[in-house]
Design an enzyme around this catalytic site. Structure first.
Site, PDB file in Angstrom:
ATOM      1  N   ASN A 149      70.945  90.279  70.044  1.00 18.14           N
ATOM      2  CA  ASN A 149      70.083  90.807  68.991  1.00 18.14           C
ATOM      3  C   ASN A 149      69.355  89.641  68.331  1.00 18.14           C
ATOM      4  O   ASN A 149      69.934  88.916  67.524  1.00 18.14           O
ATOM      5  CB  ASN A 149      70.920  91.561  67.950  1.00 18.14           C
ATOM      6  CG  ASN A 149      70.085  92.052  66.772  1.00 18.14           C
ATOM      7  OD1 ASN A 149      68.866  91.972  66.787  1.00 18.14           O
ATOM      8  ND2 ASN A 149      70.747  92.569  65.746  1.00 18.14           N
ATOM      9  N   THR A 247      76.365  94.561  69.843  1.00 23.64           N
ATOM     10  CA  THR A 247      75.415  93.473  69.643  1.00 23.64           C
ATOM     11  C   THR A 247      75.744  92.741  68.345  1.00 23.64           C
ATOM     12  O   THR A 247      76.573  93.201  67.547  1.00 23.64           O
ATOM     13  CB  THR A 247      73.968  93.996  69.607  1.00 23.64           C
ATOM     14  OG1 THR A 247      73.059  92.899  69.692  1.00 23.64           O
ATOM     15  CG2 THR A 247      73.680  94.786  68.334  1.00 23.64           C
ATOM     16  N   CYS A 248      75.110  91.622  68.126  1.00 17.43           N
ATOM     17  CA  CYS A 248      75.317  90.859  66.890  1.00 17.43           C
ATOM     18  C   CYS A 248      74.503  91.472  65.752  1.00 17.43           C
ATOM     19  O   CYS A 248      73.568  92.228  65.979  1.00 17.43           O
ATOM     20  CB  CYS A 248      74.908  89.408  67.084  1.00 17.43           C
ATOM     21  SG  CYS A 248      75.872  88.520  68.317  1.00 17.43           S
ATOM     22  N   THR A 249      74.873  91.112  64.535  1.00 18.87           N
ATOM     23  CA  THR A 249      74.104  91.547  63.370  1.00 18.87           C
ATOM     24  C   THR A 249      74.126  90.454  62.320  1.00 18.87           C
ATOM     25  O   THR A 249      75.088  89.674  62.246  1.00 18.87           O
ATOM     26  CB  THR A 249      74.668  92.848  62.777  1.00 18.87           C
ATOM     27  OG1 THR A 249      73.837  93.276  61.682  1.00 18.87           O
ATOM     28  CG2 THR A 249      76.095  92.671  62.274  1.00 18.87           C
TER      29      THR A 249
END
Length: 318
Positions: A149, A247-249
């Site tokens: 991301n 996913t990353c955030t």
């Protein structure tokens, strides 16, 4: 008198003529010289420069046709070309109203496609890839897909949209087809979590475990629902198969200078045989008190009401 006359005669007498033999020799020499000049000219004209490489026959390069292992007969025709380009290809994921429309690969570990493209060359954004423990021929209880991301609509960046319940209503069903069959998945949960124990009181919620017993799976779904930002109304049975998009955030970053080890997770349930793909999104409601990791409460200076909550751990063998 005679002596004087002889002397005068000797002075005035014409010199004797050269013999014909000398003339013939001169002509012959001239002819030989002319022949030599001609030969020299011909030689010079056909002689290669001193620095010219020796004349050789150009090698013939034979390029062998690139062959790939024959795809299994069950591979869908629409995916055979992609599969033959890279046999790690396992499927295709599409999320409505987003830029997520990507091939999915599976490596021998969960690191290979993190920074590689479809040709296995380095790519910072990487590819969408399936957990190496998952099976593509027969779904495990939990099939996990990963993607970066970068907040730029590449890979899984647009999963951020699912934090908004109103967006969810525009995209309640995800398509994840495998090379063997087409599948639809109904979104049932969206939540934030962390991947480092120090960010959640020494605990990591292991949402990326593929193998669970039915009883463990029921407890897992209950934990997921507690964490979800909203309730979609999509039911989950103990025998269901689910899809996890991870996913990353940056939502849990404590500062702009440091990215925390946080994750955004979207989960969907496989549409059952004979079940309608329709989702009644009007039944979706916000979760007024979702369970977050400790990092969230630290960021917003809030008390963690779930600090002493029971912790879920996976049970089930690979």
């Amino acid at each position: 008198m005679d002596e004087q006359q002889n002397t005068v005669s000797a002075v005035t007498q014409k010199p004797p003529k050269k013999p014909k033999k000398a003339l013939v020799c001169g002509i012959a020499a001239a002819v030989l010289l002319l022949v030599a000049v001609v030969v020299l000219c011909v030689t010079v004209l056909h002689k290669k420069p001193v620095d010219a490489p020796p004349e050789t026959t150009a090698p013939v390069t034979v390029t062998e046709a690139v062959t790939y292992p024959a795809e299994p007969a069950e591979v869908q025709p629409k995916y055979r070309a992609v599969y033959n380009e890279n046999n790690d290809f396992v499927g295709w994921i599409t999320v409505p109203n987003t830029a997520i429309d990507h091939p999915v690969y599976q490596g021998e570990d969960n690191d290979f496609y993190l920074r590689r493209d479809a040709n296995k060359a380095y790519l910072r954004h990487g590819s969408i890839f399936m957990d190496y423990r998952n099976s593509v021929s027969e779904f495990n209880r939990n099939t996990i897909l990963y993607g970066h991301n970068y907040l730029d609509s590449t890979m899984f960046s647009d999963l951020e949209n699912y934090k908004d319940i109103e967006f969810y209503k525009t995209a309640p069903v995800i398509t994840f087809n495998t090379i063997y069959k087409d599948c639809q998945w109904k979104v049932f949960a969206v939540f934030l979590t962390t991947a480092s124990p120090e960010l959640d009181n020494g605990y990591v919620f292991n949402y990326i475990y593929p193998f669970m017993t039915e009883e463990n799976f029921v407890d897992f779904i209950a934990e997921v629902q507690k964490r979800s930002l909203y309730r979609t109304g999509v039911d989950i049975l103990p025998t269901d198969k689910i899809l996890t998009l991870s996913t990353c955030t940056r939502d849990l970053d404590l500062s702009a200078n440091k990215q925390e080890d946080a994750r955004l997770v979207v989960m969907a349930r496989l549409v059952r045989d004979g079940e309608s793909e329709t989702v009644h999104t009007e039944y979706a409601t916000r979760n007024e008190n979702p369970k977050y990791p400790q990092l969230y409460y630290d960021k917003y200076n809030k008390k963690n009401p779930y600090k002493n909550d029971a912790k879920w751990y996976p049970r089930g063998e690979q």
